[in-house]
Design a protein around this motif. Structure first.
Motif, PDB file in Angstrom:
ATOM      1  N   SER A  46       0.836  -1.210   0.000  1.00 14.63           N
ATOM      2  CA  SER A  46       0.000   0.000   0.000  1.00 14.63           C
ATOM      3  C   SER A  46       0.870   1.259   0.000  1.00 14.63           C
ATOM      4  N   LEU A  47       2.065   1.146   0.606  1.00 13.89           N
ATOM      5  CA  LEU A  47       3.005   2.284   0.588  1.00 13.89           C
ATOM      6  C   LEU A  47       3.545   2.496  -0.828  1.00 13.89           C
ATOM      7  N   VAL A  48       3.830   1.380  -1.500  1.00 14.80           N
ATOM      8  CA  VAL A  48       4.319   1.491  -2.884  1.00 14.80           C
ATOM      9  C   VAL A  48       3.243   2.127  -3.760  1.00 14.80           C
ATOM     10  N   LYS A  49       2.003   1.729  -3.535  1.00 14.88           N
ATOM     11  CA  LYS A  49       0.897   2.280  -4.330  1.00 14.88           C
ATOM     12  C   LYS A  49       0.816   3.803  -4.125  1.00 14.88           C
ATOM     13  N   ALA A  50       0.931   4.229  -2.875  1.00 21.96           N
ATOM     14  CA  ALA A  50       0.886   5.667  -2.584  1.00 21.96           C
ATOM     15  C   ALA A  50       2.070   6.378  -3.244  1.00 21.96           C
ATOM     16  N   ALA A  51       3.228   5.738  -3.208  1.00 25.78           N
ATOM     17  CA  ALA A  51       4.429   6.325  -3.817  1.00 25.78           C
ATOM     18  C   ALA A  51       4.279   6.401  -5.341  1.00 25.78           C
ATOM     19  N   ARG A  52       3.723   5.333  -5.903  1.00 26.56           N
ATOM     20  CA  ARG A  52       3.541   5.259  -7.364  1.00 26.56           C
ATOM     21  C   ARG A  52       2.655   6.408  -7.849  1.00 26.56           C
ATOM     22  N   GLU A  53       1.647   6.757  -7.040  1.00 30.18           N
ATOM     23  CA  GLU A  53       0.730   7.832  -7.447  1.00 30.18           C
ATOM     24  C   GLU A  53       1.376   9.213  -7.374  1.00 30.18           C
ATOM     25  N   LYS A  54       2.375   9.361  -6.504  1.00 35.76           N
ATOM     26  CA  LYS A  54       2.927  10.696  -6.238  1.00 35.76           C
ATOM     27  C   LYS A  54       4.269  10.945  -6.909  1.00 35.76           C
ATOM     28  N   CYS A  55       4.981   9.876  -7.280  1.00 36.34           N
ATOM     29  CA  CYS A  55       6.388  10.038  -7.685  1.00 36.34           C
ATOM     30  C   CYS A  55       6.688   9.419  -9.043  1.00 36.34           C
ATOM     31  N   ASP A  56       7.711   9.982  -9.698  1.00 36.17           N
ATOM     32  CA  ASP A  56       8.146   9.414 -10.981  1.00 36.17           C
ATOM     33  C   ASP A  56       9.009   8.179 -10.770  1.00 36.17           C
ATOM     34  N   LEU A  57       9.812   8.221  -9.726  1.00 33.15           N
ATOM     35  CA  LEU A  57      10.730   7.106  -9.459  1.00 33.15           C
ATOM     36  C   LEU A  57      10.454   6.579  -8.050  1.00 33.15           C
ATOM     37  N   VAL A  58      10.125   5.283  -7.978  1.00 30.64           N
ATOM     38  CA  VAL A  58       9.816   4.691  -6.676  1.00 30.64           C
ATOM     39  C   VAL A  58      10.951   3.751  -6.262  1.00 30.64           C
ATOM     40  N   VAL A  59      11.574   4.094  -5.147  1.00 31.14           N
ATOM     41  CA  VAL A  59      12.658   3.287  -4.594  1.00 31.14           C
ATOM     42  C   VAL A  59      12.131   2.578  -3.358  1.00 31.14           C
ATOM     43  N   MET A  60      12.333   1.275  -3.291  1.00 30.74           N
ATOM     44  CA  MET A  60      12.057   0.570  -2.044  1.00 30.74           C
ATOM     45  C   MET A  60      13.381   0.061  -1.495  1.00 30.74           C
ATOM     46  N   SER A  61      13.606   0.301  -0.196  1.00 31.17           N
ATOM     47  CA  SER A  61      14.793  -0.290   0.420  1.00 31.17           C
ATOM     48  C   SER A  61      14.350  -1.477   1.267  1.00 31.17           C
ATOM     49  N   ILE A  62      15.130  -2.524   1.214  1.00 35.25           N
ATOM     50  CA  ILE A  62      14.937  -3.679   2.096  1.00 35.25           C
ATOM     51  C   ILE A  62      16.229  -3.840   2.870  1.00 35.25           C
ATOM     52  N   PHE A  63      16.155  -3.534   4.158  1.00 37.55           N
ATOM     53  CA  PHE A  63      17.369  -3.580   4.975  1.00 37.55           C
ATOM     54  C   PHE A  63      16.971  -3.846   6.418  1.00 37.55           C
ATOM     55  N   VAL A  64      17.343  -4.999   6.907  1.00 43.12           N
ATOM     56  CA  VAL A  64      17.089  -5.308   8.316  1.00 43.12           C
ATOM     57  C   VAL A  64      18.218  -4.654   9.098  1.00 43.12           C
ATOM     58  N   ASN A  65      17.868  -3.540   9.734  1.00 48.21           N
ATOM     59  CA  ASN A  65      18.858  -2.619  10.292  1.00 48.21           C
ATOM     60  C   ASN A  65      19.257  -3.015  11.718  1.00 48.21           C
ATOM     61  N   PRO A  66      20.459  -3.533  11.905  1.00 47.28           N
ATOM     62  CA  PRO A  66      20.832  -3.993  13.241  1.00 47.28           C
ATOM     63  C   PRO A  66      20.772  -2.895  14.301  1.00 47.28           C
TER      64      PRO A  66
END
Lengths: 286, 286
Positions: B43-63
């Motif tokens: 749902s966050l990606v969907k919101a980003a897709r509607e607002k932005c030209d370039l959608v970056v998702m980070s996947i990082f389990v941050n210690p």
């Protein structure tokens, strides 16, 4: 070359200029200062001018980096003179926000850098480098520079900002610039204006002791012995009161016991004359 | 629409893409995640897709944001599945750095946000929000987003990041997105996978008690009484152990004693089922 410097006092207005510069593909350099400009600051502008299309200088006496008993209120200010000097030196945008613009509400976010802040000014000015790291980050977010220029007189500040930009992957390169000195050797500082003529004379002991130390290093004198001799030189001045005299590994600012050929060291001094605290340093190989 | 998502694992490569996007004047959105994606993330990606030209998702389990006794090691990971989901949802750049890429040396810089971190998860997970603030800042420096999308399930995280971007004048707008729930009401979370069938069933008490609380608010029940009733509902579940149940002013997350019409409040819960800690919340006007 005809230059028209623009003075900007709000973050919103700065963003408009930065956005336009970015759109045009300009490289941006920032020279962060607390004003009361001298030749040291102008040497930073010169370096920025050579490397960048757009040179931004900020003048902001940042309350966060002053302790409760330090000289925030009486820190010297002369914006008219600064503006003329900045313009002559080739600054494009002079950013002069009020405290109320930078911190409209009490700031709740704090940035701290460990290890490199443990010695020297980090030890004798608690909280100082948190204030520096926080305001520098904020300026970087506003100006989005490719390069940032800092004087090596505040060597520990350079170390803190370099460590922070590395840790946080900030898209900016920190450019340290050499200390600029008066003809007689005194490192340039906005705080020199506080000195009485007698203090001003005795203050030469800082640069003179560093010069001596360099000779002693060349002669192979032990580091602890060099430290002792510097302390003796400064202590011989009736108006001087030593804050610290330290020899540390550079740039990580950790204690160094033995001479190891090829290593870089910093000899760093902080000395008070009355209410005025002066710093100076020498970075060299051993 | 044919989309080709690119997976990027180094900061240097990400910078190349971001620089190009900036050059082309694209607006950039980031969806920071720890992976093991579910519909909430999408749902966050969907919101980003509607607002932005370039959608970056980070996947990082941050210690940095895990305490010593928390679930960093066993946090669920499934990068193959994540990649497919991210691609289908319309992510352009999937940033999947290793810990050694994000923190090649022990990080010495720490960002902390006071006040909004004093209650709730900030109280029960010391250091957690320092880790969040620090990694989010680092991701922002790498991706230079115009918009950043966060789920309201971690309402305190939204508050922390919003406060930080405000304080530091970061050129990014934080966009909070509504909680996404399973059909039976359980708030979606990567950690739901830990639950045994029995725990899963009892875990419904979180969303159910919040739903009840909303009715009680409508009926004019006192805040302290509502808190007591929620605690009773959760305590009635044999496998549940309450971490906190709090009613706070929103978004500043300060204690609230009296009902003041028009004010926003958050009812926030954290409950353990075995080793699994679940959170949920409701934000509403009173």
């Amino acid at each position: 070359m005809i230059q028209t410097m623009q003075q900007i006092s709000t973050i919103a207005e700065m963003r408009v200029h930065i956005k336009e510069a970015r759109r045009l593909g300009k490289t941006i350099g920032i020279v962060p200062t607390m004003g009361f400009l001298h030749q040291g600051h102008l040497s930073l502008v010169k370096a920025a001018r050579e490397k960048c299309d757009l040179v931004v200088m900020s003048i902001f006496v940042n309350p966060l980096q002053f302790g409760p008993n330090e000289d925030f209120e009486r820190y010297p200010r002369d914006i008219e003179h600064d503006r003329q000097m900045a313009q002559s030196a080739g600054v494009d945008l002079l950013f002069t926000p009020e405290v109320s613009e930078m911190y409209p509400k009490p700031i709740l976010t704090n940035i701290s850098v460990s290890n490199v802040t443990e010695q020297l000014c980090g030890k004798s000015r608690p909280g100082h480098f948190d204030g520096v790291a926080t305001v520098v980050t904020k300026l970087f977010q506003i100006v989005q520079p490719d390069y940032a220029f800092f004087g090596q007189k505040d060597a520990q500040q350079v170390a803190v900002v370099t460590q922070m930009t590395y840790d946080l992957s900030m898209p900016v390169q920190i450019v340290p610039c050499p200390i600029v000195r008066e003809e007689d050797g005194l490192a340039m500082s906005s705080r020199n204006v506080y000195l009485t003529p007698e203090q001003r004379k005795e203050a030469l002991v800082l640069s003179q002791s560093l010069k001596q130390a360099k000779s002693w290093l060349g002669e192979g004198v032990a580091l602890s012995e060099i430290r002792g001799r510097i302390i003796d030189m400064i202590a011989a001045m009736p108006l001087a009161s030593i804050d610290y005299v330290e020899l540390l590994r550079y740039p990580d600012l950790t204690p160094i016991e033995q001479r190891t050929p090829g290593e870089s060291i910093i000899i760093a001094l902080a000395v008070r004359f009355g209410h005025t605290r002066l710093i100076d340093n020498l970075i060299t190989n051993i």
